[in-house]
Motif scaffolding. Structure first.
Motif, short mmCIF file in Angstrom:
data_model
loop_
_atom_site.label_atom_id
_atom_site.label_comp_id
_atom_site.label_asym_id
_atom_site.label_seq_id
_atom_site.Cartn_x
_atom_site.Cartn_y
_atom_site.Cartn_z
N ASN A 144 0.84 -1.19 0.00
CA ASN A 144 0.00 0.00 0.00
C ASN A 144 0.88 1.24 0.00
OD1 ASN A 144 0.89 0.16 2.71
ND2 ASN A 144 -0.79 -1.20 3.29
N SER A 145 0.24 2.40 -0.05
CA SER A 145 0.95 3.69 -0.08
C SER A 145 1.25 4.13 1.35
CB SER A 145 0.09 4.72 -0.79
OG SER A 145 0.70 6.00 -0.76
N PRO A 146 2.40 4.77 1.61
CA PRO A 146 3.47 5.00 0.63
C PRO A 146 4.35 3.76 0.44
CG PRO A 146 4.11 5.92 2.74
CD PRO A 146 2.70 5.41 2.90
N GLY A 147 5.08 3.70 -0.68
CA GLY A 147 6.00 2.60 -0.95
C GLY A 147 7.37 3.16 -1.33
N THR A 148 8.37 2.35 -1.11
CA THR A 148 9.75 2.82 -1.32
C THR A 148 10.49 1.87 -2.26
OG1 THR A 148 9.83 3.83 0.86
CG2 THR A 148 11.94 3.42 -0.22
N VAL A 149 11.15 2.47 -3.26
CA VAL A 149 12.03 1.71 -4.17
C VAL A 149 13.46 1.88 -3.66
CG1 VAL A 149 12.76 1.35 -6.55
CG2 VAL A 149 10.47 2.22 -6.06
N THR A 150 14.11 0.77 -3.38
CA THR A 150 15.48 0.83 -2.86
C THR A 150 16.47 0.28 -3.88
OG1 THR A 150 15.24 -1.33 -1.82
CG2 THR A 150 14.68 0.59 -0.49
N GLY A 151 17.75 0.35 -3.52
CA GLY A 151 18.80 -0.14 -4.41
C GLY A 151 19.11 0.82 -5.55
N LEU A 152 18.80 2.12 -5.37
CA LEU A 152 19.03 3.10 -6.41
C LEU A 152 20.41 3.74 -6.27
CD1 LEU A 152 15.53 4.85 -6.32
CD2 LEU A 152 16.24 2.82 -7.59
N LYS A 153 20.80 4.44 -7.32
CA LYS A 153 22.06 5.18 -7.32
C LYS A 153 21.85 6.58 -6.77
CE LYS A 153 22.43 4.22 -11.70
NZ LYS A 153 22.88 4.13 -13.10
N ALA A 154 22.86 7.06 -6.06
CA ALA A 154 22.76 8.38 -5.47
C ALA A 154 22.81 9.47 -6.55
CB ALA A 154 23.89 8.60 -4.47
N ALA A 155 22.15 10.60 -6.26
CA ALA A 155 22.17 11.79 -7.12
C ALA A 155 21.80 11.45 -8.55
CB ALA A 155 23.54 12.46 -7.05
N THR A 156 20.77 10.65 -8.72
CA THR A 156 20.37 10.19 -10.06
C THR A 156 18.89 10.47 -10.25
OG1 THR A 156 22.05 8.45 -9.98
CG2 THR A 156 20.30 8.22 -11.62
N LEU A 157 18.53 10.97 -11.45
CA LEU A 157 17.15 11.27 -11.79
C LEU A 157 16.46 10.00 -12.27
CD1 LEU A 157 14.98 13.49 -12.08
CD2 LEU A 157 15.76 13.79 -14.45
N TYR A 158 15.34 9.65 -11.66
CA TYR A 158 14.60 8.45 -12.03
C TYR A 158 13.19 8.84 -12.49
CZ TYR A 158 18.11 5.35 -10.03
OH TYR A 158 19.26 4.66 -9.78
N GLN A 159 12.67 8.03 -13.40
CA GLN A 159 11.26 8.14 -13.83
C GLN A 159 10.48 7.05 -13.11
OE1 GLN A 159 9.94 9.30 -17.94
NE2 GLN A 159 9.36 7.15 -18.05
N ILE A 160 9.49 7.46 -12.33
CA ILE A 160 8.75 6.56 -11.46
C ILE A 160 7.37 6.30 -12.05
CG2 ILE A 160 7.97 6.11 -9.12
CD1 ILE A 160 10.98 6.46 -9.37
N THR A 161 7.02 5.01 -12.13
CA THR A 161 5.66 4.61 -12.53
C THR A 161 5.17 3.58 -11.53
OG1 THR A 161 6.51 2.89 -13.99
CG2 THR A 161 6.07 5.04 -14.98
N ILE A 162 3.81 3.38 -11.55
CA ILE A 162 3.21 2.42 -10.62
C ILE A 162 2.09 1.68 -11.33
CG2 ILE A 162 1.65 4.18 -9.69
CD1 ILE A 162 1.77 2.72 -7.03
N ARG A 163 1.96 0.40 -11.03
CA ARG A 163 0.87 -0.44 -11.53
C ARG A 163 0.13 -1.03 -10.35
NH1 ARG A 163 4.91 -1.40 -15.45
NH2 ARG A 163 4.16 -1.37 -17.62
N SER A 164 -1.19 -1.12 -10.45
CA SER A 164 -1.98 -1.80 -9.43
C SER A 164 -2.17 -3.25 -9.86
CB SER A 164 -3.33 -1.11 -9.23
OG SER A 164 -4.04 -1.08 -10.46
N ILE A 165 -2.21 -4.14 -8.88
CA ILE A 165 -2.28 -5.58 -9.15
C ILE A 165 -3.42 -6.15 -8.32
CG2 ILE A 165 -1.04 -7.77 -8.98
CD1 ILE A 165 1.55 -6.21 -9.27
N SER A 166 -4.19 -7.00 -8.98
CA SER A 166 -5.26 -7.72 -8.30
C SER A 166 -5.24 -9.15 -8.78
CB SER A 166 -6.62 -7.07 -8.58
OG SER A 166 -6.96 -7.24 -9.96
N ALA A 167 -6.21 -9.94 -8.32
CA ALA A 167 -6.26 -11.34 -8.74
C ALA A 167 -6.50 -11.46 -10.24
CB ALA A 167 -7.37 -12.07 -7.97
N ALA A 168 -7.09 -10.43 -10.84
CA ALA A 168 -7.38 -10.48 -12.27
C ALA A 168 -6.17 -10.10 -13.11
CB ALA A 168 -8.56 -9.57 -12.59
N GLY A 169 -5.16 -9.52 -12.55
CA GLY A 169 -4.00 -9.10 -13.32
C GLY A 169 -3.47 -7.78 -12.82
N ARG A 170 -2.75 -7.09 -13.68
CA ARG A 170 -2.16 -5.81 -13.31
C ARG A 170 -2.62 -4.73 -14.29
NH1 ARG A 170 4.18 -6.66 -14.16
NH2 ARG A 170 3.68 -8.42 -12.79
N SER A 171 -2.66 -3.51 -13.83
CA SER A 171 -3.08 -2.39 -14.67
C SER A 171 -1.93 -1.91 -15.54
CB SER A 171 -3.56 -1.25 -13.77
OG SER A 171 -2.43 -0.67 -13.10
#
Length: 737
Positions: A75-102
């Motif tokens: 659930n929110s909030p969530g954290t992405v780890t293992g990233l490089k310092a001082a680096t610009l990232y493009q963040i996206t999110i998908r929702s997942i249910s038993a029927a699949g993912r968005s």
């Protein structure tokens, strides 16, 4: 009719597509919307979004153009780890249910904060600490603060664009805590680094020195210095150096040399370094005993005693004592004294030097005999295994000396006019009765002269065997006939000298370095002295084992074993063994391929290092489990209009599997539940050719890449049930190619 049939097919297909779209809209979860994405730690980005109804989890994705990192969160909030310092990232999110993912959400950009600087700290002086660090990527400035570790006192904080900073005016011998972080062009701070450093202590003060002339020892005391862990007192002269260390405020330096002027200094030290030395001035020890003492009787009845001048000697006192107890002395600032003497007596002469520190140590005591008599001061100056060198003072009227050594039937004689004798060709480790007789033409041999016993040095041992046990201990065995002897075995090589001792006929050398060659000798020691060393024997230790071994599976039946190079190792033997068999490789390289590996089996990997002479070191044993076997009997079956079920036969042992279908319209992946041998892929487009791979998944989560691939054609056939027509025939299965 033909045209009407085609149109009907189109309409039927359109209805099916519409029905499918409506059904998918009911089951697929909504696309989330990212509210904000931000970074507080240099290796992570935190994302916040509004909850999607029906979603059981969310897949966060961070892309920087080179890498893609995904993280599954609940659930929110969530954290992405293992990233490089001082680096610009493009963040996206998908929702997942038993029927699949968005579908992926609209991207949002976020940049990780700067990495923490890596600090190196030192204390160049008692009141300063130097902080240094390497440049941090994207940093334009740094903030460094320092305070006492106990929290007392003020906090110093400095900003700088350099990569070093010195804090001065600090308290000596005090533990400080240093904290530093970098900031970027927008003034955003990055991660911080914290470390502790103690300032070095100040030099000790109020140094007091006292000297013990009898023990040649100096006692030094001082006032303790704040923050000092240890103190070192140095006594330096032009020819010698003495020191003592202590954690207290006083220390004694022993074994000082006579006739020497020392510079005494004290320094304090702690884990940050040492203070400057505090000098307490100079210390003059007592003079050494005068040497080169010369005694002459000229004319008869007058003894003249002379000696050499000594350093730091202010005046001298010569003592002369006869063997009947008469004693006399003279006090002089010169290097000569004269005494009256009587013939027929032996005189003992000693000379002392004096200064403000006291009396010199006792030097050699000389004797002088004015008339022939039996020598009373026989001194063996050299005792070896087969020779004894003896000297004594001349005696009154003696013109010739006869020396006799007797041990049972073995008799050795020496006649000489000098008060010395060398007895050669003696037997080793033998007790001799040695007598020195004085001779004159008037009195002949004085048979009342007493004998003394001298034991010759021990016999040299003979090394007969060098062996090694299972614990890499070296056992040296020798043969010898000495009584009450202690034997010392020495193994000497390029890596040092190793010894062991024993009173028996063997001893054990331990901790010899691997991959080395030694020369081994043995000597015997008794109260009489040392023997000559035995003949040496060479000793080679086993080669050094590699420091690491790595096992990598190349194919289902082949593994690669690699290792580092061991010193003195020329070849290596690798053995892979299990309950079903053994595989072996002998090579001079640092890696080896072992084949005929059975998948899903536990193995033991053993490595041996072999030297050029054949010495073998058992180096490493490592358990290795081969990867699960690739599944057999992979088949595909139709599940409804756009679903595929992939079946396979599970391989030996328990394993998790992953299924991948590669087609021109996309890649479809499914992972079955543990223990199942089938997997369903829904919503797969028909009318395409797919490459199907079913792979075991290792415990690390990696999919094996060497399993075979099969190609299948998924055709479309028209009917009200959405069946696929393949090559003009109605077919409910998927045809393999």
């Amino acid at each position: 009719m033909a045209g009407g049939w085609k149109k009907c097919l189109f309409l039927i297909g359109f209805r099916l597509i519409c029905l499918k779209t409506v059904k998918n809209d009911e089951r697929t979860p909504q696309i989330p919307t990212i509210d904000q994405a931000y970074s507080k730690i240099s290796n992570s980005i935190t994302v916040e979004w509004a909850t999607v109804p029906g979603a059981t989890s969310y897949l966060l994705t961070a892309e920087d153009g080179d890498t893609v990192i995904e993280t599954m969160v609940a659930n929110s909030p969530g954290t992405v780890t293992g990233l490089k310092a001082a680096t610009l990232y493009q963040i996206t999110i998908r929702s997942i249910s038993a029927a699949g993912r968005s579908q992926a959400s609209p991207p949002k950009q976020a940049k990780t904060v700067l990495a923490a600087p890596i600090l190196e700290v030192s204390s160049p002086s008692p009141d300063s600490i130097l902080v240094q660090w390497e440049a941090v990527y994207m940093a334009i400035g740094f903030s460094v603060s320092i305070m006492q570790a106990n929290g007392l006192g003020r906090i110093w904080k400095e900003n700088t664009t350099n990569t070093s900073l010195t804090f001065s005016s600090l308290d000596a011998g005090t533990l400080y805590t240093i904290k530093a972080y970098a900031w970027n062009a927008n003034g955003i701070p990055g991660d911080d680094s914290t470390c502790n450093q103690r300032t070095s202590p100040r030099a000790p003060a109020n140094i007091q020195v006292s000297f013990d002339s009898g023990a040649l020892k100096a006692s030094v005391s001082w006032t303790p210095t704040e923050g000092a862990f240890n103190y070192t007192v140095m006594a330096l002269s032009g020819s010698s150096e003495r020191s003592c260390s202590t954690t207290f405020s006083s220390c004694s330096i022993s074994s000082l040399q006579c006739g020497t002027e020392y510079l005494i200094s004290v320094l304090a030290s702690n884990d940050a370094g040492s203070s400057k030395s505090s000098s307490a001035g100079t210390l003059k020890t007592v003079a050494c005993a005068p040497g080169r003492v010369m005694i002459q009787e000229d004319p008869p009845g007058h003894l003249s005693v002379a000696w050499s001048n000594v350093d730091l000697g202010d005046y001298y006192v010569a003592f002369v004592k006869s063997d009947d107890g008469w004693e006399v002395h003279c006090n002089t600032s010169t290097t000569q004294c004269s005494f009256l003497s009587e013939c027929g007596f032996t005189y003992f002469i000693s000379v002392f030097a004096y200064n403000k520190a006291g009396q010199s140590p006792l030097g050699d005591v000389f004797n002088y005999t004015t008339a022939p008599c039996c020598p009373s001061d026989i001194n063996p100056v050299l005792v070896s295994s087969e020779r004894v060198e003896m000297v004594w003072s001349p005696v009154r009227g003696a013109e010739l000396y006869e020396t006799k050594a007797v041990a049972g039937s073995n008799v050795v004689e020496c006649n000489d006019t000098a008060p010395a004798c060398t007895l050669s060709a003696l037997e080793c480790d033998t007790k001799y009765s040695i007598t020195v007789y004085s001779f004159s033409e008037v009195r002949g041999i004085n048979m009342s002269c007493r004998s003394r016993f001298i034991t010759t040095g021990p016999c040299s041992p003979e090394i007969i065997n060098i062996s090694k046990d299972a614990f890499s201990m070296i056992h040296v065995h020798w043969r010898s006939t000495n009584n009450d002897a202690t034997y010392t075995v020495t193994a000497q090589g390029e890596k040092g000298l190793y010894q062991c001792s024993s009173t028996g006929e063997s001893c054990t050398l331990g901790d010899l370095p691997c991959g080395s060659v030694f020369s081994v000798t043995a000597v015997a020691e008794t109260q009489a002295g040392w023997s000559l060393p035995s003949y040496s024997m060479p000793l080679e230790t086993v080669p050094c084992c590699p420091t690491g071994m790595t096992v990598t599976q190349v194919t289902q039946s082949v593994i690669n074993v690699s290792w580092t190079i061991g010193m003195a190792a020329q070849t290596y033997v690798t053995v892979l063994e299990s309950h079903i068999g053994q595989s072996k490789c002998h090579t001079h390289q640092s890696h080896c391929l072992l084949g005929c590996i059975t998948c899903g089996i536990n193995y033991t990997v053993a490595l041996k290092a072999i030297s050029a002479t054949g010495l073998t070191a058992d180096c490493a044993y490592q358990s290795y489990s081969s990867n699960a076997c690739c599944p057999l009997g992979v088949k595909l079956y139709r599940l409804g209009p756009n679903g595929i079920r992939i079946y396979w036969q599970a391989s030996r042992g328990s394993a998790n599997y992953s299924t991948d279908l590669y087609g021109s319209k996309g890649i479809f992946t499914c992972t079955p539940s543990a223990g199942l041998s089938f997997c369903d892929v829904t919503e797969i487009p028909c009318g395409d050719v797919y490459t199907v791979v079913v792979s075991p998944v290792a415990e690390t989560g990696l999919k094996l890449t060497f399993c075979p691939k099969k190609i299948y054609s998924v055709t479309c056939s028209g009917s009200t049930l959405g069946m696929v027509i393949y090559r003009g025939k109605r077919n409910d299965t998927v045809s393999p190619r």
